[in-house]
Write a protein that holds these residues in place. Structure first.
Motif, PDB file in Angstrom:
ATOM      1  N   GLY A  76       0.846  -1.183   0.000  1.00 47.40           N
ATOM      2  CA  GLY A  76       0.000   0.000   0.000  1.00 47.40           C
ATOM      3  C   GLY A  76       0.883   1.234   0.000  1.00 47.40           C
ATOM      4  N   ILE A  77       0.335   2.315   0.485  1.00 44.48           N
ATOM      5  CA  ILE A  77       1.081   3.562   0.548  1.00 44.48           C
ATOM      6  C   ILE A  77       1.008   4.138   1.952  1.00 44.48           C
ATOM      7  CG2 ILE A  77       0.681   4.117  -1.876  1.00 44.48           C
ATOM      8  CD1 ILE A  77      -1.441   6.151  -0.879  1.00 44.48           C
ATOM      9  N   VAL A  78       1.857   5.112   2.215  1.00 46.77           N
ATOM     10  CA  VAL A  78       1.750   5.897   3.446  1.00 46.77           C
ATOM     11  C   VAL A  78       0.561   6.824   3.271  1.00 46.77           C
ATOM     12  CG1 VAL A  78       2.853   7.617   4.908  1.00 46.77           C
ATOM     13  CG2 VAL A  78       4.216   5.760   3.937  1.00 46.77           C
ATOM     14  N   SER A  79      -0.475   6.640   4.089  1.00 50.84           N
ATOM     15  CA  SER A  79      -1.689   7.438   3.957  1.00 50.84           C
ATOM     16  C   SER A  79      -1.599   8.752   4.724  1.00 50.84           C
ATOM     17  CB  SER A  79      -2.898   6.639   4.464  1.00 50.84           C
ATOM     18  OG  SER A  79      -3.017   5.420   3.772  1.00 50.84           O
ATOM     19  N   TYR A  99       2.491   7.650  14.871  1.00 48.09           N
ATOM     20  CA  TYR A  99       2.097   6.546  14.004  1.00 48.09           C
ATOM     21  C   TYR A  99       2.124   6.947  12.542  1.00 48.09           C
ATOM     22  CZ  TYR A  99       0.412   3.698  17.900  1.00 48.09           C
ATOM     23  OH  TYR A  99       0.326   2.939  19.037  1.00 48.09           O
ATOM     24  N   ILE A 100       2.553   5.996  11.724  1.00 53.55           N
ATOM     25  CA  ILE A 100       2.406   6.101  10.277  1.00 53.55           C
ATOM     26  C   ILE A 100       1.102   5.403   9.912  1.00 53.55           C
ATOM     27  CG2 ILE A 100       3.329   5.397   8.040  1.00 53.55           C
ATOM     28  CD1 ILE A 100       6.116   5.424   9.322  1.00 53.55           C
ATOM     29  N   GLN A 101       0.205   6.109   9.249  1.00 49.73           N
ATOM     30  CA  GLN A 101      -1.036   5.487   8.795  1.00 49.73           C
ATOM     31  C   GLN A 101      -0.825   4.929   7.397  1.00 49.73           C
ATOM     32  OE1 GLN A 101      -4.626   7.910   9.010  1.00 49.73           O
ATOM     33  NE2 GLN A 101      -5.540   6.759   7.328  1.00 49.73           N
ATOM     34  N   GLY A 115       8.371   1.189  10.333  1.00 51.20           N
ATOM     35  CA  GLY A 115       7.282   1.159  11.301  1.00 51.20           C
ATOM     36  C   GLY A 115       7.024  -0.244  11.806  1.00 51.20           C
ATOM     37  N   VAL A 116       6.395  -0.334  12.974  1.00 56.05           N
ATOM     38  CA  VAL A 116       5.969  -1.608  13.550  1.00 56.05           C
ATOM     39  C   VAL A 116       4.445  -1.615  13.575  1.00 56.05           C
ATOM     40  CG1 VAL A 116       6.016  -3.116  15.563  1.00 56.05           C
ATOM     41  CG2 VAL A 116       8.047  -1.781  14.957  1.00 56.05           C
ATOM     42  N   ILE A 133      -7.269   1.208   7.124  1.00 48.90           N
ATOM     43  CA  ILE A 133      -6.809   2.218   8.079  1.00 48.90           C
ATOM     44  C   ILE A 133      -5.996   1.504   9.147  1.00 48.90           C
ATOM     45  CG2 ILE A 133      -7.449   4.095   9.629  1.00 48.90           C
ATOM     46  CD1 ILE A 133     -10.086   4.333   8.196  1.00 48.90           C
ATOM     47  N   GLY A 134      -4.697   1.395   8.882  1.00 41.56           N
ATOM     48  CA  GLY A 134      -3.800   0.727   9.817  1.00 41.56           C
ATOM     49  C   GLY A 134      -2.748   1.693  10.311  1.00 41.56           C
ATOM     50  N   PHE A 135      -2.156   1.369  11.461  1.00 41.49           N
ATOM     51  CA  PHE A 135      -1.189   2.257  12.082  1.00 41.49           C
ATOM     52  C   PHE A 135       0.066   1.485  12.472  1.00 41.49           C
ATOM     53  CE2 PHE A 135      -5.371   4.043  12.851  1.00 41.49           C
ATOM     54  CZ  PHE A 135      -5.199   5.361  12.447  1.00 41.49           C
ATOM     55  N   SER A 136       1.202   2.074  12.147  1.00 41.64           N
ATOM     56  CA  SER A 136       2.500   1.494  12.486  1.00 41.64           C
ATOM     57  C   SER A 136       3.289   2.517  13.293  1.00 41.64           C
ATOM     58  CB  SER A 136       3.283   1.137  11.221  1.00 41.64           C
ATOM     59  OG  SER A 136       2.605   0.158  10.462  1.00 41.64           O
TER      60      SER A 136
END
Length: 494
Positions: A201-204, A217-219, A242-243, A257-260
């Motif tokens: 995917g991409i960095v949102s 967080y990176i979404q 990111g983790v 919609i995920g967070f690292s």
């Protein structure tokens, strides 16, 4: 030849020359376009397979297990007085149920990644929390038991260690600050226990804050599901930026919609866990809130920035002379934009370091020299009194955020067949018109953390809500367990 005929011949010749030049330019443009397309195709790989193959050996599946006390009888399976009650009791008797509690082993799944050839593994704290056995499965099928080196609940990071016969494949951390919205990323892990899996995917979005003090967080829209927790988020250079930690979802599955947790936060935590087995964050010793435009105007500040001190308990700031009503403008030479920035900067500063703090007080400014303490020591110094809910004056139930929440009583523990070690608050009812219901919370769910801190009582939950509001948060992150499976849910505070 007549003059007129000569002029016509020259005109025709000129037209032919112009046509030839146009065709030449068209040919050159076509050639340039073809070369450009070729270069673009060469610069952008047609497949992510080579990158996935290179980094897969460093990604691991994590299986944790915990021994929990069993229960006899059909409690929690069928209601008392049910016609099936005798059937279940007879079934238990035939299978060795003799009225004694029989321990059973509960398992959970997650992901992680190797960061050094000598066997250090990074994952989420909630993946291994409470486990008495941690098994690491590598991409080639090998399995090794892991030991916990240290954990940090505030960032939900855990560091593990395995002992192998030889050097292990590992991946480096990248600089998460260089990740741009729109950059391609790859998530890897063990979604829903299905084994090694890759999603792209991409960095949102960047710099997302859920509810923790040190959130960054990176979404991403790369698919992250249960079991992906603790897995790495890679950039196209094969570096971990990111983790994978949490998702926002109404049904528990990925909706993009995920967070690292950003790698620049993780690396600092990992370095401290590796060296000390615990985190060592700086502590200023103030309670603060953001400066709103109204507050800035009332205090005569030029802009709505800084951190307004609301209370100064015993600690470094009080010893140095800070007072409630001061506005912290700079910390250690860096401008303070808001409370979130100050908290992160203080936490990232070495314990014992003496820093200069510029504050607005009255009609002017003052500078203080403050020697930072250690946040973890300050938190441990706060007395915690564990009252029996039935003997405490605190109510057993309360309604908040669309939920009716109760402390865990013996009756609820028996009804829900909760292990004896289960701690937290139980959801006993959910308003069907609430955001909580829309996001999948149901009666029987157990809330173990709020704002990335454990909650054992209703008053602690109230404190987490108050802290989030005071810090200007629009939502509160809850860690909810259902049948032992953890899930983060963010509920709005307004």
């Amino acid at each position: 030849m007549k003059p007129r005929s000569m002029a016509m011949a020259k005109s025709i010749q000129t037209q032919h020359q112009l046509f030839a030049m146009r065709m030449l330019w068209l040919g050159l443009l076509t050639t340039v376009f073809v070369i450009a397309q070729t270069l673009i195709a060469q610069a952008r790989p047609e497949s992510l397979a080579p990158l996935a193959e290179a980094i897969s050996p460093s990604v691991v599946n994590i299986t944790t297990s915990t021994v929990v006390e069993g229960r006899t009888g059909p409690q929690g399976i069928v209601p008392d007085g049910s016609p099936f009650e005798d059937f279940f009791r007879e079934f238990q008797d035939r299978n060795g149920g003799n009225g004694e509690n029989r321990p059973r082993r509960s398992s959970a799944l997650g992901s992680g990644f190797v960061i050094s050839e000598d066997g250090y593994v990074v994952t989420n704290n909630h993946v291994i929390e409470g486990a008495d056995q941690i098994l690491i499965e590598f991409f080639n099928g090998d399995e090794l038991e892991a030991e916990v080196v240290g954990t940090d609940p505030n960032t939900d990071i855990a560091l593990l260690k395995v002992s192998a016969d030889g050097p292990l494949p590992f991946v480096p951390f990248g600089d998460s600050d260089t990740a741009r919205v729109g950059d391609w990323v790859i998530a890897m892990g063990n979604p829903l226990g299905q084994g090694f899996s890759v999603s792209a995917g991409i960095v949102s979005a960047r710099n997302r804050a859920l509810s923790g003090s040190y959130d960054d967080y990176i979404q991403t829209d790369a698919a992250i599901n249960r079991g992906n927790s603790g897995g790495p988020l890679f950039n196209m250079d094969g570096e971990v930026i990111g983790v994978n930690t949490a998702i926002l979802s109404p049904n528990g599955g990925s909706i993009g919609i995920g967070f690292s947790m950003a790698s620049n936060v993780v690396t600092r935590v990992v370095d401290q866990l590796r060296e000390f087995g615990e985190t060592r964050r700086g502590w200023l010793g103030v309670r603060i809130q953001d400066v709103t435009p109204d507050v800035a105007e009332a205090m005569g500040l030029e802009s709505a920035s800084g951190a307004l001190v609301t209370d100064v308990p015993d600690g470094p700031a009080k010893d140095a002379g800070l007072e409630a009503g001061d506005v912290i403008l700079t910390f250690d030479g860096v401008d303070v934009e808001d409370t979130r920035g100050l908290v992160r900067q203080v936490g990232n500063t070495d314990v014992g370091k003496t820093v200069r703090v510029l504050v607005h007080r009255g009609e002017g400014t003052q500078t203080f020299r403050i020697t930072l303490g250690r946040r973890e020591d300050a938190e441990r110094a706060v007395p915690v009194v564990m009252d029996n809910p039935e003997e405490s004056e605190e109510p057993i139930q309360q309604e908040v955020l669309g939920l009716t929440i109760s402390v865990i009583t013996d009756e609820l523990r028996s009804e829900l067949v909760l292990p004896e070690a289960t701690e937290g608050l139980v959801v006993v009812d959910v308003d069907e018109t609430s955001e909580a219901f829309e996001k999948g919370l149901r009666a029987g769910d157990v809330i173990t953390e709020a704002g990335q801190q454990k909650v054992m009582s209703l008053s602690e939950l109230d404190d987490r809500i108050a802290e989030a509001k005071e810090a200007g948060r629009k939502s509160l992150l809850l860690l909810v367990r259902r049948g032992g499976d953890p899930r983060f849910v963010a509920l709005g505070l307004e």
